[in-house]
Design an enzyme around this catalytic site. Structure first.
Site, PDB file in Angstrom:
ATOM      1  N   HIS A   1       0.360  -1.537   0.052  1.00  0.00           N
ATOM      2  CA  HIS A   1      -0.036   0.124  -0.381  1.00  0.00           C
ATOM      3  C   HIS A   1       0.777   1.260  -0.387  1.00  0.00           C
ATOM      4  CE1 HIS A   1       0.050  -0.450   4.506  1.00  0.00           C
ATOM      5  NE2 HIS A   1       0.191   1.111   4.236  1.00  0.00           N
TER       6      HIS A   1
ATOM      7  N   SER B   1       4.636   2.458   7.760  1.00  0.00           N
ATOM      8  CA  SER B   1       3.627   1.122   6.773  1.00  0.00           C
ATOM      9  C   SER B   1       4.732   0.860   6.278  1.00  0.00           C
ATOM     10  CB  SER B   1       2.819   1.948   5.846  1.00  0.00           C
ATOM     11  OG  SER B   1       1.434   2.828   6.388  1.00  0.00           O
TER      12      SER B   1
ATOM     13  N   ASP C   1      -0.158  -7.484   1.369  1.00  0.00           N
ATOM     14  CA  ASP C   1       0.296  -6.121   2.143  1.00  0.00           C
ATOM     15  C   ASP C   1       1.419  -6.273   1.978  1.00  0.00           C
ATOM     16  OD1 ASP C   1       1.040  -3.391   1.444  1.00  0.00           O
ATOM     17  OD2 ASP C   1      -0.827  -3.275   3.716  1.00  0.00           O
TER      18      ASP C   1
END
Ligand SMILES: *[C@@H]1O[C@H](CO)[C@@H](O)[C@H](O)[C@H]1NC(C)=O
Ligand SMILES: *[C@@H]1O[C@H](CO)[C@@H](O)[C@H](O)[C@H]1NC(C)=O
Ligand SMILES: *[C@@H]1O[C@H](CO)[C@@H](O)[C@H](O)[C@H]1NC(C)=O
Ligand SMILES: *[C@@H]1O[C@H](CO)[C@@H](O)[C@H](O)[C@H]1NC(C)=O
Length: 294
Positions: free
Chosen positions: A106, A246, A152
């Site tokens: 992502h 992230s 992911d």
């Protein structure tokens, strides 16, 4: 940790930080560390029917501790942009070989290039050991699904072999003998430069949080989209990940077992943090990088 502690939350997924603003940016500024002009990327889940926090707020990546400088030499900071000079977004990552970085799909989504900062502790400071590599070779997992946040993971090819030293080193991934290892109950550490509170700012020095790996059933009790190819931890004091973390590494001992993926909106204190499970993606990582499983 008892799964019934957590309320079931209706999963609604949104990107918190879209590269929405694309402004003219002088080329020469590309390598300056004025990263605070960038948004931070993280996926969150709407905390529908969220219970009150399970732990006293007090501490707070949210409530992390500052790691001693360069203690995590494989940790990298990455600024992604759609095009050179465009506004970007920040994520974490880890150096897995002298040439490849592991991060989240992502983070790579919509990116045309990445600027990878290696050997950094304070990303606002022009540290002497810092190396910045710009590359367009970004590979997100082709089955990454933004709806249920599966698969992911992604890799970045630095297109050159980085010289390793005490500031820049590679992390170990699980070995062939660890493929069935769930790491349940183990102490694990996640690190990043993300926001220190849901309504706070990012950190300019690297922070970390230690927590316990929960059983898959407990993770699923929090978010029903949870898959066995993911892993979740609960900070020992309720701490966790937030925007900008992230793609960063979750390690148990000296082995990276997770990649920062998602959590609750506003990084609600007392809720687990969610990761892509590295053992589930070893094959994909090997196929898409020069990593060799030990
Ligand atoms: C990081 O570096 C900047 C620029 O040198 C400095 O202003 C800031 O205080 C540093 N942050 C910390 C926490 O030391
Ligand atoms: C994720 O969502 C997609 C489409 O929304 C669906 O096709 C896929 O089966 C889902 N994957 C899982 C593991 O639930
Ligand atoms: C975040 O940074 C901005 C700009 O430096 C500042 O105005 C604001 O007070 C900070 N917010 C918090 C919660 O520290
Ligand atoms: C945090 O986790 C790391 C990685 O497992 C470990 O090396 C470290 O000792 C832990 N620290 C604490 C305070 O538990």
């Amino acid at each position: 940790m008892n799964g019934s502690l957590f309320s079931k939350m209706k999963p609604i997924f949104v990107f918190l930080a879209l590269p929405a603003v694309i402004w003219a940016y002088p080329q020469t500024k590309l390598f300056q560390s004025d990263w605070q002009d960038f948004s931070l990327r993280r996926i969150f889940i709407e905390p529908d029917n969220l219970d009150s926090p399970k732990f006293d707020p007090g501490l707070r990546i949210v409530n992390g501790y500052e790691v001693s400088p360069h203690q995590i030499p494989y940790q990298v900071w990455i600024i992604f942009r759609m095009t050179p000079g465009a506004g970007g977004w920040g994520c974490g990552g880890s150096l897995i070989t002298r040439r490849f970085v592991l991060t989240a799909a992502h983070c790579i989504l919509w990116a045309g290039l990445a600027e990878v900062y290696l050997g950094v502790h304070n990303i606002s400071s022009d540290e002497t050991n810092r190396i910045i590599v710009t590359t367009k070779k970004l590979t997100g997992h082709p089955d990454y699904n933004p709806t249920n946040i599966t698969n992911d993971v992604g890799v970045i090819d630095l297109e050159q072999e980085i010289e390793l030293n005490k500031f820049i080193d590679v992390v170990k991934l699980p070995g062939l003998g660890d493929l069935n290892e769930l790491y349940e109950g183990e102490n694990a550490r996640v690190s990043g430069w993300g926001k220190t509170a849901g309504d706070g700012n990012s950190s300019d020095v690297l922070l970390a949080v230690n927590g316990t790996v929960l059983a898959n059933t407990d993770c699923k009790a929090v978010f029903s989209i949870f898959q066995d190819s993911e892993i979740c931890i609960l900070g020992s004091g309720g701490e966790g990940i937030c925007d900008g973390d992230s793609g960063g590494p979750l390690v148990a001992g000296d082995v990276q077992i997770g990649v920062v993926s998602y959590g609750t909106r506003d990084c609600v204190y007392g809720y687990p943090s969610f990761f892509a499970r590295v053992t589930s993606f070893l094959d994909w990582i090997v196929e898409n990088s020069d990593y060799v499983v030990q």
